[in-house]
Scaffold this motif. Structure first.
Motif, short mmCIF file in Angstrom:
data_model
loop_
_atom_site.label_atom_id
_atom_site.label_comp_id
_atom_site.label_asym_id
_atom_site.label_seq_id
_atom_site.Cartn_x
_atom_site.Cartn_y
_atom_site.Cartn_z
N THR A 127 1.00 -1.30 0.62
CA THR A 127 0.40 0.33 -0.69
C THR A 127 0.66 1.44 0.34
OG1 THR A 127 -1.71 -1.56 1.11
CG2 THR A 127 -1.37 1.12 1.36
N THR A 165 -2.40 -1.34 -3.63
CA THR A 165 -3.98 -0.06 -2.94
C THR A 165 -3.10 1.04 -2.84
OG1 THR A 165 -5.01 -2.20 -1.97
CG2 THR A 165 -4.83 0.37 -1.24
N LYS A 167 -3.85 4.99 -1.29
CA LYS A 167 -4.97 5.91 -0.23
C LYS A 167 -4.56 6.91 -0.22
CE LYS A 167 -6.49 2.66 3.10
NZ LYS A 167 -6.43 1.92 3.94
N LYS A 188 -6.06 -1.03 -6.39
CA LYS A 188 -7.43 -0.59 -5.33
C LYS A 188 -6.85 0.89 -5.51
CE LYS A 188 -8.44 -5.30 -3.66
NZ LYS A 188 -7.33 -5.55 -4.75
N MET A 214 -10.49 -1.01 -8.73
CA MET A 214 -11.33 -0.94 -7.81
C MET A 214 -11.40 0.48 -7.76
SD MET A 214 -11.72 -4.93 -6.38
CE MET A 214 -13.24 -3.96 -5.60
N ASP A 216 -12.89 4.37 -5.69
CA ASP A 216 -13.82 4.88 -4.55
C ASP A 216 -13.10 6.22 -4.27
OD1 ASP A 216 -15.46 5.52 -2.17
OD2 ASP A 216 -15.59 4.01 -1.70
N CYS A 240 -13.90 -2.24 -14.78
CA CYS A 240 -13.60 -1.43 -12.76
C CYS A 240 -14.41 -1.79 -12.75
CB CYS A 240 -13.17 -0.13 -13.97
SG CYS A 240 -11.46 -0.24 -14.38
#
Length: 456
Positions: A127, A165, A167, A188, A214, A216, A240
C-alpha cells in the motif's frame, strides 16, 4: 562442457535481470516516526545506475517524502508493506517539468514523481498511503502546490502500475501527463479524504490500458484530460468498479487537445460504502458518464458500452461548451495562458447497453451551442430508472433554468438542475440516434421522455 557453460551464462543473465535492491540495506527503518526517504531514493538511484532491477519494499511501515522514480526501476511492495507519506510539507520537493501544459508550469509537489522515465513498474500487494487529510485546502488552485499528489508521471514511456493499493492523496491520486504505453491493472484506489480527490487522471496520454481497477473517490473517478494541445488517444478502459461523488467516467474538463479512439466497457458505477463526509458533488454521484469539450479540442470515435449504474443525479451528460481556457507556454506563469479562439467539436459517439437504476430525477442531456452542434451520436439499449416526481407546477422554473445556454460555465451534469425531459434533453445537435431507450420513474412525472431543441 558447452552445456554447463550455457547453463552458467543463462543463470548469470537471470541474476542480472532479477537484481534486488532492498531498502533495509540502505538504512530504511520500519518506523513511521522516522523518514526513510533518502534510503529509498538511494536504492532507486543505484538500481537505475546499474541498468535496472527491483527496488524492494519489505513488509513493514515506512515514512517518506518525495521520491523520484527513474528509468528501468521496478518498485515492488511486498504483501504487508506500506509507504506512508510524510505529514510535513517541507518533506515534499517542488518539481518542475519542461512540458508545456496548464498543469506543469508551476512547481508541484507529490509523493512519487517521474519525468522522462522509461520502463518503470510499480507493483506488489502493498500500500502507498499519502495521509492527505493533513494538508488543508488553502486556495482554489492549491492542488499540487500545498496539497501533494500521490503519484505523478510526466513524459514517461512503458509504465506499469499493477496490483497495489493507493490511499489518501492530498489531491489527485494519479496524474499521468503526456505518457505513452501505460498499463494500469488490478489496483485499488481509495481517495476520500480531501478536496480534488480524483482516483485516476490521464492527461494527453497515448496507448493506455486500464483494467480491473477498483476506485472509490470523492471527486471524479476515471478521468481523461487534455491540458495541452496533445490529445488523449488510443485508450482502452475495461472491467472496473467505480464509486464517485462526482463523475464516475469523465472525458474533460480540460480539453485543449481533446480525445480520440477511446473504448470504455464493462464498468460498474455505484455509490461508495463510506458516506460519512463529502467535499464535492452529490451523495449518489453527479454523473456516470460525462463527455465534454469546452476548451477547444475535438472528441471523436468514443465508444462506451456495457455499463451498470446505481445512483447518480444525472447519469449521462454530453456537452459541447465554450469555456475556452487556454494552456501555458514554456516559462510563463499561470496568468499567461495561450488563448483558445474557437469552439471545439464532438462527433462520433456510441453509447450501448447501459443500465441505470435508482438515479436522481434530473434527467440526462446532450447539448451543443448555437451554430456549434454535437453531431453523430448513437445511443442504444439504455434503461433508466429514477425517482421522478416532477409536477406540472415545477415546469415553469425548469424551463427558465435551461434557457440560459451557460456557454462559458464549468461543465457539470447538474449545471441546469432538473431538466425538461425525464429521459434526455437534446439541444443544438445533428444526427442523434436513439434506439431501445426505456425510461421509468418511481413517482408520476409529467415530463416527456425526450425534449429536442434545434435538432436535425
Amino acid at each position: 562442457m558447452r552445456k554447463a557453460l550455457l547453463l552458467l551464462l543463462t543463470s548469470a543473465a537471470f541474476n542480472i535481470q532479477a537484481a534486488d535492491y532492498n531498502i533495509m540495506k540502505y538504512g530504511a527503518v520500519n518506523d513511521t516516526t522516522q523518514l526513510s526517504t533518502s534510503a529509498l531514493q538511494q536504492a532507486i538511484d543505484d538500481c537505475n545506475r546499474d541498468g535496472g532491477g527491483r527496488v524492494v519494499i519489505p513488509t513493514g511501515s515506512y515514512k517518506i517524502g518525495t521520491i523520484v522514480i527513474k528509468s528501468n526501476v521496478h518498485l515492488h511492495l511486498e504483501h504487508g508493506a506500506t509507504l506512508y507519506g510524510s505529514t510535513r510539507l517541507e518533506d515534499y520537493l517542488p518539481m518542475k517539468s519542461d512540458y508545456v501544459s496548464l498543469r506543469t508550469q508551476t512547481s508541484t509537489i507529490q509523493l512519487i514523481y517521474a519525468d522522462k522515465a522509461n520502463n518503470v513498474v510499480i507493483d506488489g500487494y502493498g500500500t502507498i498511503d499519502g495521509r492527505g487529510r493533513t494538508f488543508k485546502k488553502l486556495s482554489w488552485n492549491d492542488e499540487g502546490i500545498t496539497r501533494p499528489h500521490l503519484l505523478r508521471f510526466i513524459q514517461s514511456r512503458d509504465i506499469t502500475i499493477k496490483d497495489i493499493t493507493l490511499k489518501n492523496s492530498g489531491c489527485w491520486m494519479q496524474h499521468y501527463l503526456a505518457c505513452d504505453r501505460l498499463t494500469i491493472d488490478g489496483i485499488k484506489v481509495f481517495n476520500r479524504n480531501n478536496y480534488n480527490n480524483d482516483a485516476l487522471d490521464l492527461d494527453g496520454c497515448h496507448e493506455v490500458t486500464v483494467t480491473r481497477m477498483m476506485a472509490d473517490s470523492d471527486d471524479d473517478g476515471i478521468t481523461l484530460k487534455s491540458t495541452s494541445p496533445r490529445l488523449c488517444e488510443n485508450i482502452s478502459i475495461a472491467n472496473c468498479i467505480v464509486s464517485s461523488h462526482c463523475n464516475a467516467i469523465k472525458l474533460g474538463t480540460e480539453t485543449n487537445g481533446g480525445f480520440r479512439n477511446i473504448n470504455i466497457s464493462n464498468i460498474v458505477v455505484k455509490p461508495s460504502y463510506d458516506q460519512k463526509e463529502k467535499f464535492f458533488g452529490q451523495w449518489i454521484g453527479s454523473s456516470a458518464i460525462s463527455l465534454e469539450i469546452v476548451d477547444g479540442g475535438l472528441m471523436e470515435n468514443v465508444n462506451v458500452s456495457n455499463i451498470n449504474v446505481e445512483g447518480t443525479e444525472s447519469p449521462i451528460f454530453i456537452r459541447l461548451g465554450n469555456r475556452a481556457r487556454g494552456y501555458q507556454l514554456k516559462g510563463t506563469d499561470f496568468d499567461s495562458l495561450i488563448p483558445i479562439d474557437h469552439v471545439g467539436s464532438i462527433n462520433g459517439i456510441h453509447l450501448d447497453n447501459i443500465q441505470i437504476r435508482n438515479a436522481g430525477a434530473m434527467g440526462c442531456s446532450i447539448t451543443g451551442l448555437p451554430n456549434h452542434p454535437v453531431t453523430n451520436v448513437w445511443l442504444s439499449h439504455i434503461s433508466i430508472h429514477h425517482k421522478g416526481g416532477i409536477k406540472a407546477s415545477d415546469l415553469p422554473e425548469i424551463e427558465r433554468s435551461v434557457k440560459d445556454e451557460k456557454e462559458k460555465d464549468y461543465p457539470e451534469s447538474t449545471m441546469w438542475g432538473c431538466l425538461p425531459a425525464k429521459g434526455f434533453f437534446v439541444r443544438h445537435t445533428r444526427n442523434i440516434h436513439f434506439n431501445d431507450i426505456t425510461i421509468q420513474t418511481e413517482e408520476a412525472d409529467v415530463r416527456p421522455d425526450f425534449v429536442q431543441v434545434d435538432t436535425e
